[in-house]
Design a protein around this motif. Sequence first.
Motif, PDB file in Angstrom:
ATOM      1  N   ILE A 181       0.829  -1.206   0.000  1.00 35.79           N
ATOM      2  CA  ILE A 181       0.000   0.000   0.000  1.00 35.79           C
ATOM      3  C   ILE A 181       0.861   1.252   0.000  1.00 35.79           C
ATOM      4  O   ILE A 181       0.534   2.247  -0.648  1.00 35.79           O
ATOM      5  N   GLY A 182       1.991   1.223   0.719  1.00 30.89           N
ATOM      6  CA  GLY A 182       2.870   2.388   0.767  1.00 30.89           C
ATOM      7  C   GLY A 182       3.420   2.752  -0.592  1.00 30.89           C
ATOM      8  O   GLY A 182       3.426   3.937  -0.982  1.00 30.89           O
ATOM      9  N   ALA A 183       3.881   1.752  -1.337  1.00 33.50           N
ATOM     10  CA  ALA A 183       4.434   2.013  -2.674  1.00 33.50           C
ATOM     11  C   ALA A 183       3.347   2.495  -3.628  1.00 33.50           C
ATOM     12  O   ALA A 183       3.576   3.401  -4.444  1.00 33.50           O
ATOM     13  N   ALA A 243      11.576   4.264  -5.261  1.00 34.44           N
ATOM     14  CA  ALA A 243      11.564   5.685  -5.619  1.00 34.44           C
ATOM     15  C   ALA A 243      12.042   5.900  -7.045  1.00 34.44           C
ATOM     16  O   ALA A 243      11.469   6.704  -7.793  1.00 34.44           O
ATOM     17  N   GLU A 244      13.079   5.180  -7.432  1.00 37.79           N
ATOM     18  CA  GLU A 244      13.604   5.324  -8.792  1.00 37.79           C
ATOM     19  C   GLU A 244      12.579   4.876  -9.824  1.00 37.79           C
ATOM     20  O   GLU A 244      12.379   5.536 -10.854  1.00 37.79           O
ATOM     21  N   GLN A 245      11.926   3.763  -9.534  1.00 38.22           N
ATOM     22  CA  GLN A 245      10.907   3.254 -10.454  1.00 38.22           C
ATOM     23  C   GLN A 245       9.756   4.250 -10.594  1.00 38.22           C
ATOM     24  O   GLN A 245       9.277   4.510 -11.700  1.00 38.22           O
ATOM     25  N   ILE A 246       9.332   4.823  -9.479  1.00 38.99           N
ATOM     26  CA  ILE A 246       8.243   5.799  -9.515  1.00 38.99           C
ATOM     27  C   ILE A 246       8.647   7.040 -10.301  1.00 38.99           C
ATOM     28  O   ILE A 246       7.886   7.546 -11.137  1.00 38.99           O
ATOM     29  N   SER A 247       9.841   7.534 -10.045  1.00 38.26           N
ATOM     30  CA  SER A 247      10.302   8.774 -10.701  1.00 38.26           C
ATOM     31  C   SER A 247      10.410   8.635 -12.210  1.00 38.26           C
ATOM     32  O   SER A 247      10.327   9.633 -12.934  1.00 38.26           O
ATOM     33  N   GLN A 248      10.571   7.393 -12.689  1.00 34.48           N
ATOM     34  CA  GLN A 248      10.718   7.159 -14.126  1.00 34.48           C
ATOM     35  C   GLN A 248       9.399   6.819 -14.808  1.00 34.48           C
ATOM     36  O   GLN A 248       9.357   6.646 -16.026  1.00 34.48           O
ATOM     37  N   THR A 249       8.325   6.747 -14.023  1.00 36.28           N
ATOM     38  CA  THR A 249       7.016   6.441 -14.592  1.00 36.28           C
ATOM     39  C   THR A 249       6.526   7.621 -15.421  1.00 36.28           C
ATOM     40  O   THR A 249       6.607   8.776 -14.995  1.00 36.28           O
ATOM     41  N   ASP A 250       6.015   7.334 -16.603  1.00 37.57           N
ATOM     42  CA  ASP A 250       5.608   8.392 -17.532  1.00 37.57           C
ATOM     43  C   ASP A 250       4.612   9.368 -16.910  1.00 37.57           C
ATOM     44  O   ASP A 250       4.730  10.584 -17.079  1.00 37.57           O
ATOM     45  N   ALA A 251       3.626   8.836 -16.192  1.00 37.04           N
ATOM     46  CA  ALA A 251       2.594   9.699 -15.604  1.00 37.04           C
ATOM     47  C   ALA A 251       3.175  10.629 -14.549  1.00 37.04           C
ATOM     48  O   ALA A 251       2.732  11.769 -14.399  1.00 37.04           O
ATOM     49  N   VAL A 252       4.175  10.148 -13.829  1.00 41.83           N
ATOM     50  CA  VAL A 252       4.825  10.976 -12.809  1.00 41.83           C
ATOM     51  C   VAL A 252       5.649  12.072 -13.464  1.00 41.83           C
ATOM     52  O   VAL A 252       5.604  13.236 -13.045  1.00 41.83           O
ATOM     53  N   VAL A 253       6.388  11.709 -14.488  1.00 38.03           N
ATOM     54  CA  VAL A 253       7.193  12.692 -15.222  1.00 38.03           C
ATOM     55  C   VAL A 253       6.289  13.776 -15.799  1.00 38.03           C
ATOM     56  O   VAL A 253       6.583  14.974 -15.710  1.00 38.03           O
ATOM     57  N   ALA A 254       5.165  13.364 -16.382  1.00 37.83           N
ATOM     58  CA  ALA A 254       4.244  14.318 -16.988  1.00 37.83           C
ATOM     59  C   ALA A 254       3.633  15.256 -15.952  1.00 37.83           C
ATOM     60  O   ALA A 254       3.368  16.434 -16.239  1.00 37.83           O
TER      61      ALA A 254
END
Length: 258
Positions: free
Chosen positions: A18-20, A47-58
Motif C-alpha cells: 500500500i505504501g508504494a 523511488a527510482e521506479q516511480i520517478s521514471q514512470t511516464d505519468a509521474v514525469v508528466a
Amino acid sequence: MNRLNSRVAVITGGAQGIGAATALRLATEGAHVAILDLNGERAAATAEQISQTDAVVAAGGSASGLVCDVTDEDRVADAFQQVFETGGRLDILVNNAGITRDNLLFKMGRADWDSVLVTNLTSAFLCAQAAQKFMVPARYGRIVSLSSRSALGNRGQANYAAAKAGIQGLTATLALELGPFNITVNAVAPGYIATAMTAATAERVGRTAEEHQKATADRTPLGRVGAPEEVAAAIAFFASDDSSYVSGQTLYINGGAR
C-alpha cells in the motif's frame, strides 16, 4: 489531475504494498514524495521506479528513498528535517509503516505485542509529532494514517487490532489539536487488500494466498478482495484539498463487508 502539484509528502513503510502504491499515486498527482523505509535499498529502488514512470514525469512529481527506523525518535526527527531541508516544505504525512506478529492470546509473547504496538502505533505518534513542527508554522498540513478493519477485532491479532484501534483514537485527537492550524488528520481502514502482509497471514493459517483471498471474497459484498491502488486513491483524496473540510475521520475500505 495535479491536485498535489509541488506538495512535499512523506510516506512511511513506502517501499512496497500500500505504501508504494500511495507513493506512486501522490507522485502521479504532482507531489514530491519521500519514501521512508527500514530497508533503504528497497526504498531507493521503489523511488527510482516511480520517478521514471511516464505519468509521474508528466505531472512533475518525483520520489526519493530514505532509510529510517520510524520507531526511533531521533532518526525520525533527522529524516523529517532532511526532507524539509531538501524540499523547503512538508505538506503531507502518510503513516503506513506496519508489521504483523499474529498469534492467539495464550501463545503471544510480550516481544510480539511490543513490536507491533511500537511499529504500527508509536511510529505514527513520532512521525506526526515530527511533521507538525513544520506544518504548524506553515498553517497547512495533511496527515493520513493506516488503520485496519482489524481494529474492530480479529482472532489471532490482539496486538495488531489494539494498534489499529489506537490509530483511530490518535487520529481523532490530533484532528482536535491540529485543526486550528489548518492541518487535517484522517485515517483509512482497509479490509482485505492483496499484499505481501495478507499473503503472510494466509500462510499462518495454512492456506495459499489465492485460497485465502477467495474465502474472503466469498463473504465480501463486492465479491473480491481489494488492491493497494484502491487504498492509495482514498489516501490521495485525504492528502488533497478536495478533503479540506474533512478531519478526524476513519474511512473503511473493505468492499462493503460488515
